[in-house]
Write a protein that holds these residues in place. Sequence first.
Motif, PDB file in Angstrom:
ATOM      1  N   LEU A 163      20.822  74.280  41.302  1.00 46.75           N
ATOM      2  CA  LEU A 163      20.272  75.203  42.497  1.00 46.75           C
ATOM      3  C   LEU A 163      20.639  76.687  42.494  1.00 46.75           C
ATOM      4  O   LEU A 163      21.732  76.976  42.194  1.00 46.75           O
ATOM      5  N   PHE A 164      19.676  77.499  42.527  1.00 48.19           N
ATOM      6  CA  PHE A 164      19.709  78.880  42.290  1.00 48.19           C
ATOM      7  C   PHE A 164      19.172  79.493  43.698  1.00 48.19           C
ATOM      8  O   PHE A 164      18.272  78.932  44.273  1.00 48.19           O
ATOM      9  N   VAL A 165      19.749  80.687  44.068  1.00 52.19           N
ATOM     10  CA  VAL A 165      19.055  81.479  44.980  1.00 52.19           C
ATOM     11  C   VAL A 165      18.684  83.109  44.793  1.00 52.19           C
ATOM     12  O   VAL A 165      19.254  83.369  43.535  1.00 52.19           O
ATOM     13  N   ALA A 166      17.797  83.559  45.437  1.00 50.00           N
ATOM     14  CA  ALA A 166      17.314  85.065  45.151  1.00 50.00           C
ATOM     15  C   ALA A 166      17.143  85.508  46.241  1.00 50.00           C
ATOM     16  O   ALA A 166      16.565  84.927  47.359  1.00 50.00           O
ATOM     17  N   GLY A 167      17.368  87.004  46.537  1.00 48.33           N
ATOM     18  CA  GLY A 167      17.185  87.758  47.640  1.00 48.33           C
ATOM     19  C   GLY A 167      18.149  87.966  48.580  1.00 48.33           C
ATOM     20  O   GLY A 167      19.161  87.583  48.478  1.00 48.33           O
ATOM     21  N   ASP A 168      17.626  88.083  50.029  1.00 48.41           N
ATOM     22  CA  ASP A 168      18.453  88.223  50.817  1.00 48.41           C
ATOM     23  C   ASP A 168      19.466  86.965  51.283  1.00 48.41           C
ATOM     24  O   ASP A 168      20.282  87.106  51.952  1.00 48.41           O
ATOM     25  N   ILE A 169      18.902  85.993  50.983  1.00 45.03           N
ATOM     26  CA  ILE A 169      19.757  84.685  51.020  1.00 45.03           C
ATOM     27  C   ILE A 169      21.318  84.741  50.324  1.00 45.03           C
ATOM     28  O   ILE A 169      21.989  83.925  50.591  1.00 45.03           O
ATOM     29  N   ARG A 170      21.331  85.468  49.376  1.00 37.45           N
ATOM     30  CA  ARG A 170      22.557  85.428  48.600  1.00 37.45           C
ATOM     31  C   ARG A 170      23.538  86.493  48.887  1.00 37.45           C
ATOM     32  O   ARG A 170      23.112  87.412  49.733  1.00 37.45           O
ATOM     33  N   GLU A 171      24.734  85.988  48.918  1.00 40.54           N
ATOM     34  CA  GLU A 171      25.834  87.031  49.024  1.00 40.54           C
ATOM     35  C   GLU A 171      25.519  88.411  48.388  1.00 40.54           C
ATOM     36  O   GLU A 171      25.312  88.639  47.497  1.00 40.54           O
ATOM     37  N   ASP A 172      26.018  89.298  49.598  1.00 42.21           N
ATOM     38  CA  ASP A 172      26.016  90.730  49.049  1.00 42.21           C
ATOM     39  C   ASP A 172      24.551  91.366  48.619  1.00 42.21           C
ATOM     40  O   ASP A 172      24.441  92.338  47.843  1.00 42.21           O
ATOM     41  N   ALA A 173      23.662  90.671  49.056  1.00 41.85           N
ATOM     42  CA  ALA A 173      22.304  91.266  48.998  1.00 41.85           C
ATOM     43  C   ALA A 173      21.927  92.514  49.630  1.00 41.85           C
ATOM     44  O   ALA A 173      22.144  92.526  50.692  1.00 41.85           O
ATOM     45  N   PRO A 174      21.431  93.569  48.878  1.00 39.99           N
ATOM     46  CA  PRO A 174      21.353  94.983  49.455  1.00 39.99           C
ATOM     47  C   PRO A 174      20.050  95.084  50.361  1.00 39.99           C
ATOM     48  O   PRO A 174      19.906  96.088  50.861  1.00 39.99           O
ATOM     49  N   LYS A 175      19.430  93.921  50.495  1.00 42.06           N
ATOM     50  CA  LYS A 175      18.368  93.881  51.332  1.00 42.06           C
ATOM     51  C   LYS A 175      17.086  94.712  51.074  1.00 42.06           C
ATOM     52  O   LYS A 175      16.544  95.371  51.807  1.00 42.06           O
ATOM     53  N   GLN A 176      16.834  94.812  49.874  1.00 47.43           N
ATOM     54  CA  GLN A 176      15.771  95.742  49.301  1.00 47.43           C
ATOM     55  C   GLN A 176      14.639  94.770  48.572  1.00 47.43           C
ATOM     56  O   GLN A 176      15.433  93.920  47.850  1.00 47.43           O
ATOM     57  N   VAL A 177      13.366  94.862  48.607  1.00 55.57           N
ATOM     58  CA  VAL A 177      12.648  94.208  47.892  1.00 55.57           C
ATOM     59  C   VAL A 177      12.473  94.149  46.250  1.00 55.57           C
ATOM     60  O   VAL A 177      12.550  93.167  45.719  1.00 55.57           O
ATOM     61  N   ILE A 178      12.761  95.222  45.901  1.00 55.60           N
ATOM     62  CA  ILE A 178      12.949  95.541  44.376  1.00 55.60           C
ATOM     63  C   ILE A 178      14.232  94.833  44.131  1.00 55.60           C
ATOM     64  O   ILE A 178      13.999  94.127  42.903  1.00 55.60           O
ATOM     65  N   VAL A 179      15.022  94.772  44.779  1.00 53.59           N
ATOM     66  CA  VAL A 179      16.413  94.037  44.293  1.00 53.59           C
ATOM     67  C   VAL A 179      16.133  92.354  44.325  1.00 53.59           C
ATOM     68  O   VAL A 179      16.454  91.718  43.446  1.00 53.59           O
ATOM     69  N   ALA A 180      15.490  91.868  45.603  1.00 49.72           N
ATOM     70  CA  ALA A 180      15.027  90.564  45.522  1.00 49.72           C
ATOM     71  C   ALA A 180      14.193  89.995  44.337  1.00 49.72           C
ATOM     72  O   ALA A 180      14.410  89.186  43.931  1.00 49.72           O
ATOM     73  N   ALA A 181      13.097  90.871  43.941  1.00 49.89           N
ATOM     74  CA  ALA A 181      12.292  90.551  42.846  1.00 49.89           C
ATOM     75  C   ALA A 181      13.238  90.505  41.674  1.00 49.89           C
ATOM     76  O   ALA A 181      12.759  89.731  40.751  1.00 49.89           O
ATOM     77  N   GLY A 182      14.234  91.422  41.376  1.00 48.42           N
ATOM     78  CA  GLY A 182      14.953  91.150  40.130  1.00 48.42           C
ATOM     79  C   GLY A 182      15.924  90.104  40.123  1.00 48.42           C
ATOM     80  O   GLY A 182      16.148  89.235  39.273  1.00 48.42           O
ATOM     81  N   ASP A 183      16.241  89.770  41.504  1.00 51.74           N
ATOM     82  CA  ASP A 183      17.347  88.267  41.497  1.00 51.74           C
ATOM     83  C   ASP A 183      16.246  87.253  41.271  1.00 51.74           C
ATOM     84  O   ASP A 183      16.705  86.089  40.534  1.00 51.74           O
ATOM     85  N   GLY A 184      15.008  87.267  41.706  1.00 60.10           N
ATOM     86  CA  GLY A 184      14.038  86.144  41.332  1.00 60.10           C
ATOM     87  C   GLY A 184      13.937  86.019  39.738  1.00 60.10           C
ATOM     88  O   GLY A 184      13.829  84.858  39.243  1.00 60.10           O
ATOM     89  N   ALA A 185      13.721  87.071  39.152  1.00 57.40           N
ATOM     90  CA  ALA A 185      13.634  87.058  37.642  1.00 57.40           C
ATOM     91  C   ALA A 185      14.777  86.472  36.940  1.00 57.40           C
ATOM     92  O   ALA A 185      14.776  85.528  36.093  1.00 57.40           O
ATOM     93  N   VAL A 186      15.947  86.873  37.531  1.00 60.68           N
ATOM     94  CA  VAL A 186      17.399  86.315  37.089  1.00 60.68           C
ATOM     95  C   VAL A 186      17.487  85.107  37.367  1.00 60.68           C
ATOM     96  O   VAL A 186      17.679  84.066  36.368  1.00 60.68           O
ATOM     97  N   ALA A 187      17.186  84.362  38.517  1.00 63.04           N
ATOM     98  CA  ALA A 187      17.209  83.054  38.616  1.00 63.04           C
ATOM     99  C   ALA A 187      16.274  82.438  37.956  1.00 63.04           C
ATOM    100  O   ALA A 187      16.629  81.106  37.542  1.00 63.04           O
ATOM    101  N   ALA A 188      15.252  82.793  37.568  1.00 62.68           N
ATOM    102  CA  ALA A 188      13.919  81.927  36.859  1.00 62.68           C
ATOM    103  C   ALA A 188      14.664  81.667  35.419  1.00 62.68           C
ATOM    104  O   ALA A 188      14.595  80.689  34.897  1.00 62.68           O
ATOM    105  N   LEU A 189      15.220  82.926  34.806  1.00 64.73           N
ATOM    106  CA  LEU A 189      15.470  82.706  33.628  1.00 64.73           C
ATOM    107  C   LEU A 189      16.856  81.867  33.305  1.00 64.73           C
ATOM    108  O   LEU A 189      16.820  81.006  32.459  1.00 64.73           O
TER     109      LEU A 189
END
Length: 211
Positions: free
Chosen positions: A175-201
């Motif tokens: 189970l992986f998460v990405a974006g605002d749902i994760r702890e300490d997320a900066p609440k920015q779209v560009i960071v959420a997109a990066g989270d998504g790429a990391v989670a996918a890999l």
Amino acid sequence: SEQAKAVIVATGSTPRRAGFKGEDEFFGKGVSTCATCDGFFYKNKEVAVLGGGDTAVEEALYLANICSKVYLVHRRDEFRAAPTTVEKARKNEKIEFITSATVKEALGDNTGLTKIVLDTKNGERVLDVPGIFTFVGLNVNNEILKDENGKFICEMADGGQVKTNLKMQTSLKGLFVAGDIREDAPKQVIVAAGDGAVAALSAMSYIESLH
């Protein structure tokens, strides 16, 4: 039925509404929850910021670089924000603190917001502002992570966010998460997109490790 070997949850968060009259009517037309998104619309104009946490005070400081004046409205006298951040805001000549106050109503016309009415300890006060930024917290969209008994299936942090490592892996394998749902997320779209790429890999690597 087949089951997934890995799941990525990226359900985000929803800004809380402050609850004053006219908030929904003028949302996106003077009422905003993102200073970095909408601040430039109010260059050299007066705006209000509602809230007393780190985000509210930090965004007030950000807006002070763009706007002619920022009214920082907080329902209490004490701030939850870091004392150093509050002190920095107090020293900024463009920021006026209005404490022990709540927003009663937002007023405007067909062009958008024109003023807000405050309830203060000294009575009603009207601010002629075309914009108000509300920072009264976020509701993390985490319902999908609860089991049939209403308990979370992975380890959670304060505020309803999910604890993860740098690979976006939760305490539950696969189970992986990405974006605002994760702890300490900066609440920015560009960071959420990066989270998504990391989670996918990470999910791909996890699936490969099962073979």
